[in-house]
Scaffold this active site. Structure first.
Site, short mmCIF file in Angstrom:
data_model
loop_
_atom_site.label_atom_id
_atom_site.label_comp_id
_atom_site.label_asym_id
_atom_site.label_seq_id
_atom_site.Cartn_x
_atom_site.Cartn_y
_atom_site.Cartn_z
N GLY A 195 -0.50 -60.25 -14.98
CA GLY A 195 0.10 -61.52 -14.56
C GLY A 195 -0.95 -62.48 -14.02
N ARG B 78 -0.59 -58.76 -21.18
CA ARG B 78 -0.34 -57.36 -20.81
C ARG B 78 -0.49 -56.58 -22.11
NH1 ARG B 78 1.52 -57.62 -15.58
NH2 ARG B 78 2.89 -59.36 -15.03
N ASP C 27 -3.30 -53.67 -10.61
CA ASP C 27 -3.58 -52.24 -10.82
C ASP C 27 -3.52 -51.84 -12.30
OD1 ASP C 27 -0.84 -52.49 -10.94
OD2 ASP C 27 -0.43 -50.58 -9.95
N THR D 187 -3.77 -60.90 -8.21
CA THR D 187 -2.32 -60.76 -8.39
C THR D 187 -1.63 -61.42 -7.21
OG1 THR D 187 -0.45 -59.21 -8.28
CG2 THR D 187 -2.51 -58.40 -7.42
N ASP E 155 1.02 -60.45 -5.91
CA ASP E 155 1.82 -59.47 -5.16
C ASP E 155 1.14 -58.91 -3.90
OD1 ASP E 155 3.75 -59.82 -7.03
OD2 ASP E 155 3.59 -57.83 -7.94
N ASP F 212 -0.52 -56.29 -3.59
CA ASP F 212 -0.15 -54.87 -3.47
C ASP F 212 -1.31 -53.92 -3.79
OD1 ASP F 212 -0.27 -55.53 -6.13
OD2 ASP F 212 1.60 -54.56 -6.70
N ARG G 168 7.32 -56.80 -7.32
CA ARG G 168 8.00 -55.72 -8.03
C ARG G 168 8.02 -54.44 -7.20
NH1 ARG G 168 6.32 -55.64 -14.14
NH2 ARG G 168 4.41 -56.26 -13.12
N GLY H 199 11.61 -68.73 8.63
CA GLY H 199 12.66 -68.52 9.64
C GLY H 199 13.92 -67.90 9.05
O1 F6P Z 1 1.87 -60.41 -11.46
C1 F6P Z 1 2.79 -59.81 -10.65
C2 F6P Z 1 4.16 -60.27 -11.04
O2 F6P Z 1 4.26 -61.66 -10.85
C3 F6P Z 1 5.27 -59.55 -10.30
O3 F6P Z 1 5.54 -60.08 -9.04
C4 F6P Z 1 6.41 -59.68 -11.28
O4 F6P Z 1 7.31 -58.65 -11.10
C5 F6P Z 1 5.74 -59.60 -12.60
O5 F6P Z 1 4.42 -60.01 -12.41
C6 F6P Z 1 6.37 -60.41 -13.70
O6 F6P Z 1 5.68 -60.16 -14.88
P1 F6P Z 1 5.91 -60.94 -16.24
O7 F6P Z 1 5.19 -62.26 -16.11
O8 F6P Z 1 5.28 -60.08 -17.27
O9 F6P Z 1 7.37 -61.16 -16.40
#
Ligand code: F6P
Length: 336
Positions: A26, A87, A118, A141, A143, A145, A187, A201
């Protein structure tokens, strides 16, 4: 002592001639700033840079070209990635990875910088393990994460984008005395959700890391009403079981309260990176080149309060970066 302002950087002595850089998975705001930093830091050190388009699927096809400092001008402020991203499915097979490795060898590339999450680091890990190619990763990313870095490139911008939306939704929620459920990205991790909930808030927040029951929410909504609140903002990370839709449906079903759902979605991945993402990307891009010069490989270059860190790829996905329990407690306390 020499002032840090007058100390000029000097090119180092090393054996690297050419490196490659790609973005994968992403996209995240600040990826362009990271590409720029890799290209310019490498050029400063006398290293040529090859840009690979469309991540590992582009590497598999040999979609590559040389990049100089002028090729990365005027991109630091842009969202997305000038190298495009994907991807990749071809990369999941040993044959696919072998083709990509051959392209790097054909281009006389000594090492690769992978900017992504990752999944992208898995790709880099296999390339190193199976073909002996030196690879370092940069955490890109929204996220946040990845274990081994306090923040990932793109996270700060995503939080700002989501927060602007929450502020706007609060206006209409208050005017109509409604409950708004707002689903944010994340995710597997609730970092975006928790920061947005505190900064916006929110009355409640649901995280993928949570065991929280919807029944608790219904009780807390009742308490909110009793305390004189006429509208509520509920933030749900997309990875919470059932997502925002599940939470909104449960509220409507169980309480009959006028509830609206907004899924913020991919808007959180776009836009001009905020300054914190640009600075992080610039610093880490430069550090990735230094790491390769120093002979590092198979690591993600990150930043924590201790400075620049090098985390083995496997640890970035095997170890978990928890959301702050303190912040979670704080969010609960302040939502009375
Ligand atoms: O890159 C992370 C992310 O944005 C996640 O938060 C989300 O679940 C996912 O990618 C969405 O992926 P895609 O763009 O392949 O739908």
């Amino acid at each position: 002592m020499t002032s840090p302002h007058t100390e000029l950087p000097q090119p180092q002595i090393h054996s690297l001639r050419r490196i490659a850089v790609l973005t994968s998975g992403g996209d995240a705001p600040g990826m362009n700033a990271a590409i720029r930093a890799v290209v310019r830091a490498a050029t400063f050190q006398g290293i040529e840079v090859v840009g690979v388009r469309r991540g590992f699927s582009g590497l598999h096809r040999g979609d590559m070209r040389l990049l100089g400092p002028r090729d990365v001008a005027n991109i630091i402020q842009r969202g997305g990635t000038m190298l495009l991203t994907a991807r990749s499915t071809t990369w999941r097979t040993p044959e696919g990875r072998a083709r990509g490795a051959q392209h790097l060898k054909d281009w006389n590339v000594d090492a690769l910088v992978v900017i992504g999450g990752d999944g992208s680091f898995h790709g880099g890990y296999f390339l190193e393990q199976e073909h002996g190619i030196k690879v370092v990763g940069l955490p890109g990313t929204i996220d946040n994460d990845l274990y081994g870095t306090d923040h990932t490139i793109g996270y700060f911008t995503a939080v700002e984008t989501a927060l602007h939306a929450v502020d706007k939704l609060r206006d209409t929620a208050a005017s109509h005395e409604r409950v708004f459920v707002i689903e944010v990205m994340g995710r597997h991790a609730g970092h975006i959700a928790l920061d947005v909930a505190v900064a916006g808030g929110a009355e409640e927040v649901f995280l993928p890391e949570d065991e929280k029951d919807i029944a608790d929410l219904l009780t807390s909504l009742k308490h909110s009403e009793a305390r004189g609140k006429s509208s509520s903002i509920i933030i749900v990370a997309e990875g919470y079981p059932g997502g925002g839709q599940g939470v909104a449906d449960a509220i409507s079903r169980e309480t009959g309260v006028d509830t609206r759902l907004t899924v913020l979605g991919h808007i959180q991945r776009g836009g001009s990176p905020v300054s914190s993402d640009r600075v992080l990307a610039s610093r880490l891009g430069e550090a990735a080149v230094s790491a390769l010069i120093a002979g590092q490989s198979g690591v993600m270059v990150g930043r924590t309060s201790n400075g620049i860190t090098y985390t083995p790829f496997q640890e970035t996905w095997e170890k978990r970066k928890d959301v702050s329990r303190d912040l979670y407690r704080c969010a609960k306390m302040l939502s009375i």
